[in-house]
Design an enzyme around this catalytic site. Structure first.
Site, short mmCIF file in Angstrom:
data_model
loop_
_atom_site.label_atom_id
_atom_site.label_comp_id
_atom_site.label_asym_id
_atom_site.label_seq_id
_atom_site.Cartn_x
_atom_site.Cartn_y
_atom_site.Cartn_z
N GLY A 179 23.38 56.01 41.72
CA GLY A 179 24.25 56.68 42.67
C GLY A 179 25.58 55.95 42.82
O GLY A 179 26.05 55.26 41.90
N SER A 180 26.20 56.07 43.98
CA SER A 180 27.56 55.58 44.18
C SER A 180 27.71 54.07 44.06
O SER A 180 28.84 53.57 43.97
CB SER A 180 28.07 56.03 45.55
OG SER A 180 28.20 57.44 45.59
N VAL A 181 26.60 53.33 44.06
CA VAL A 181 26.68 51.89 43.81
C VAL A 181 27.38 51.63 42.47
O VAL A 181 28.08 50.62 42.30
CB VAL A 181 25.26 51.28 43.81
CG1 VAL A 181 25.27 49.89 43.20
CG2 VAL A 181 24.71 51.21 45.22
N ALA A 182 27.24 52.56 41.53
CA ALA A 182 27.82 52.39 40.19
C ALA A 182 29.34 52.58 40.18
O ALA A 182 29.99 52.26 39.18
CB ALA A 182 27.17 53.37 39.22
N LYS A 183 29.92 53.11 41.25
CA LYS A 183 31.37 53.35 41.27
C LYS A 183 32.18 52.07 41.16
O LYS A 183 33.36 52.10 40.80
CB LYS A 183 31.75 54.09 42.56
CG LYS A 183 31.23 55.52 42.61
CD LYS A 183 31.53 56.19 43.94
CE LYS A 183 30.99 57.62 43.96
NZ LYS A 183 31.18 58.28 45.27
#
Length: 664
Positions: A369-373
């Site tokens: 999820g957005s942790v990868a941004k």
């Protein structure tokens, strides 16, 4: 006086005995000579046979007979090597071996020998062959039942549950100690086998008394593997089998280091089983296993496991995972998951309740999820394509190769800064920056951060996660990857991404073994962890500082981030929340109700010391008491980071200006 005959006169003159006129000559000499001849022939034949037999025994088969004789009187003893210890970074034992004994027997041989003993005794007592044949089996059975009833009492406080006498062939075994019952022992004594283990884990002194008391019982060496912390760290440590072989975790992957080398010796024994003095030979001493020191902090591991179990219970999640790394060395300080099994308990019952020995932090990948941004942010800054203060016109949705991606909240075109795109977790703004990078450069940064690659940590069953190769990217792939969908990471990989940024842009291969010490006390050299330059020092520091925006709180709601409310007074935190849709196995499409909730962060942001990554699988509510705390894993990060900062007395962070997340 009668006149002698001429014949008589000649015989007397020549000394011959006189014969009567009618007596026939006796063939005595002839008979005696023939007998002696044949006796001599027989003697020579027997002597020839004996000499031939002697030659056959001593020359032809002499070596074989000597070997058989040696085998019959020699005994080879195995001295089991002590399995090495596993300890944490401070020397606290996580697994060690305690010596014990197993009571063993050869049932078939035992019954045969007891029968011979009883028959001999009855002959000494004067019983007839008929009486011996009628009574011997019953007497052997009496001995077996006596053994079955008395052994449990000798190894513990036996409890007699019946007054039935134990010295008759009809008596039922009644004594039981813990899980050892007389009936089980009797069944094994009756077994049609050459080897049975009657009781395991017996004190050596007690086992020796039992072996001395009962004929045919042996006290075999046995090592008992002890796990003093129960379920704490068991996902890392693993377990050994009843035979002392590693089955899970480090016990399996480092079995060769921990096992050591068994010792051996040979000794001759008499027919009665007594050792023959001076016959001990071929002595090879045992070499113990190596001692493994982990990077794990046992106190922290305990705290993290407790925090995860509480978070799972509060949020009603299926499971929870967390990994804590040292920001500058990549060492694993804690690696925990819920439902870790307790090796000291009833394994079968625990498995039925859903517990296991697995270590999903390295073996069960998930979409981050957005942790990868953070990868898109660091790459764009490293390439000089943006800075935290640039204002972007971010619409509510974006179309990429026919795929429409929206933000989690409805909005029109908003003037978000780069810090605001990530602090508020805008999917659209992230993809706008990813387009500046392009597919090839973005794929290069994924490779630098180790996505789709195993970390190489010294644990079994590590998954490399999932990342489609650039050549296989479809039109929608680049619309998903930068926002953390379409690829999968393990919790360890997620922590490793943030460790690279916390360490000024250098990713260090995560390690869980601090050192291995051989049985001679000398350290065994280990491979140095790999170092990979991911982004520049300046880009890493800028990215870490910018991601403080996730924790910002603004009463007006303009400059608040997705992790607001999870700050710790006096400290700066940096990190990112994440929510990833799970794939519906029935439809093959992304689910609208099942999610992985993630968080990865750095503490403190101004002087990184620790990296914490957390994942919750399908939580139904918040992780705090009563389900509060919002649909986020950030509170778990705050708990773990706060505990560490307090214990380590980490200096407070200097005041820092909040980022402006929305322009004019």
């Amino acid at each position: 006086m009668p006149r002698k005959s001429a014949t008589t006169q000649r015989s007397q003159q020549h000394g011959e005995p006189a014969r009567g006129p009618h007596t026939a000559p006796a063939p005595q000499k002839q008979i005696t000579g023939k007998r002696a001849y044949w006796l001599g022939i027989a003697f020579l034949a027997v002597a020839a046979l004996l000499i031939g037999r002697l030659f056959w025994v001593q020359v032809i088969i002499g070596d074989d007979l000597r070997e058989q004789a040696n085998d019959q009187r020699s005994r080879t003893y195995v001295d089991r090597a002590r399995r090495g210890e596993i300890v944490d970074r401070d020397g606290n034992k996580m697994a060690y071996t305690m010596q014990a004994r197993s009571l063993t027997v050869s049932p078939v041989q035992l019954r045969s020998e007891l029968k011979e003993q009883q028959e001999l005794q009855m002959r000494v007592d004067g019983l007839s062959n008929e009486d011996i044949a009628a009574q011997v089996d019953a007497r052997v059975e009496d001995v077996l039942r006596t053994m079955a009833n008395e052994i449990p009492g000798m190894i513990g406080d036996g409890e007699v549950v019946s007054d039935t006498p134990a010295n008759t062939a009809t008596a039922e075994p009644t004594t039981k100690v813990g899980q050892v019952s007389a009936k089980e022992i009797l069944d094994k004594l009756h077994a049609d086998s050459s080897y049975e283990v009657l009781v395991r884990n017996v004190d050596p002194d007690v086992a020796a008394r039992v072996a001395e008391t009962f004929h045919g019982i042996a006290a075999d060496h046995q090592d008992i593997r002890q796990y003093p912390n129960g379920a704490v760290g068991e996902n890392i440590i693993g377990k050994v089998s009843m035979d002392g072989q590693g089955q899970f975790g480090l016990e399996a992957s480092r079995d060769a280091d921990l096992t050591g080398i068994d010792g051996r010796s040979t000794e001759d024994v008499s027919a009665g089983g007594q050792s023959i003095p001076g016959s001990l030979r071929d002595v090879v001493p045992a070499v113990g296993g190596s001692r493994i020191e982990l990077t794990i902090d046992l106190d922290l591991q305990t705290y993290v496991q407790q925090a995860l179990e509480q978070a799972k219970a509060n949020s009603l999640a299926k499971e929870a995972q967390a990994v804590v790394l040292d920001a500058h060395t990549g060492e694993v300080l804690a690696m925990a998951n819920t439902d870790a099994i307790n090796p000291n308990g009833d394994i079968e019952q625990q498995i039925k309740k859903g517990k296991d020995f697995e270590n999903p932090s390295v073996s069960h990948p998930f979409e981050p999820g957005s942790v990868a941004k953070v990868i898109t942010a660091a790459a764009a800054i490293d390439q000089g394509l943006t800075d935290p203060f640039e204002v972007h016109q971010v619409p509510g949705s974006i179309d990429m190769a026919g795929i429409t991606v929206r933000d989690a909240w409805e909005h029109g075109v908003m003037p978000y800064t780069t810090a605001g795109i990530f602090g508020k977790s805008s999917n659209v703004g992230t993809l706008q920056l990813a387009q500046r990078l392009g597919e090839e450069r973005y794929a290069d940064y994924l490779n630098r951060f180790g996505i789709g690659q195993s970390t190489g940590i010294e644990l079994p069953n590590e998954s490399s996660g999932l990342l489609p190769v650039l050549e296989q990217w479809s039109g929608g792939t680049f619309a998903n990857l930068p926002i953390g969908q379409g690829m999968s990471w393990t919790a360890l990989q997620m922590a490793s991404v943030y460790q690279a940024l916390a360490n000024d842009g250098e990713r260090i291969q995560p390690r869980i073994i601090a050192s291995i010490t051989g049985p001679d006390g000398e350290p065994i050299p280990q491979e140095e962890p790999e170092h990979t330059r991911v982004v520049s020092e300046q880009a890493a520091r800028t990215t870490v500082d910018m991601f403080r925006s996730a924790f910002q709180e603004d009463p007006a709601g303009i400059n608040n981030g997705t992790a607001q409310g999870n700050t710790l007074e006096g400290y700066q935190f940096s990190g990112k929340t994440g929510t990833a849709q799970k794939v519906n196995p029935d439809t093959g499409a992304y689910s609208q109700s099942a999610y992985w909730i993630t968080f990865a962060g750095i503490a403190p942001a101004n002087d990184p010391r620790f990296v914490v990554a957390v994942m919750l699988d399908e939580p139904q509510r918040g992780v705090l008491h009563g389900g509060s705390g919002g649909q986020s894993a950030a509170p778990v990060f705050k708990q773990i980071a706060g505990w560490l900062l307090n214990r380590e007395n980490v200096p407070l962070s200097p005041p820092a200006e909040p980022y402006r997340l929305q322009g004019e």
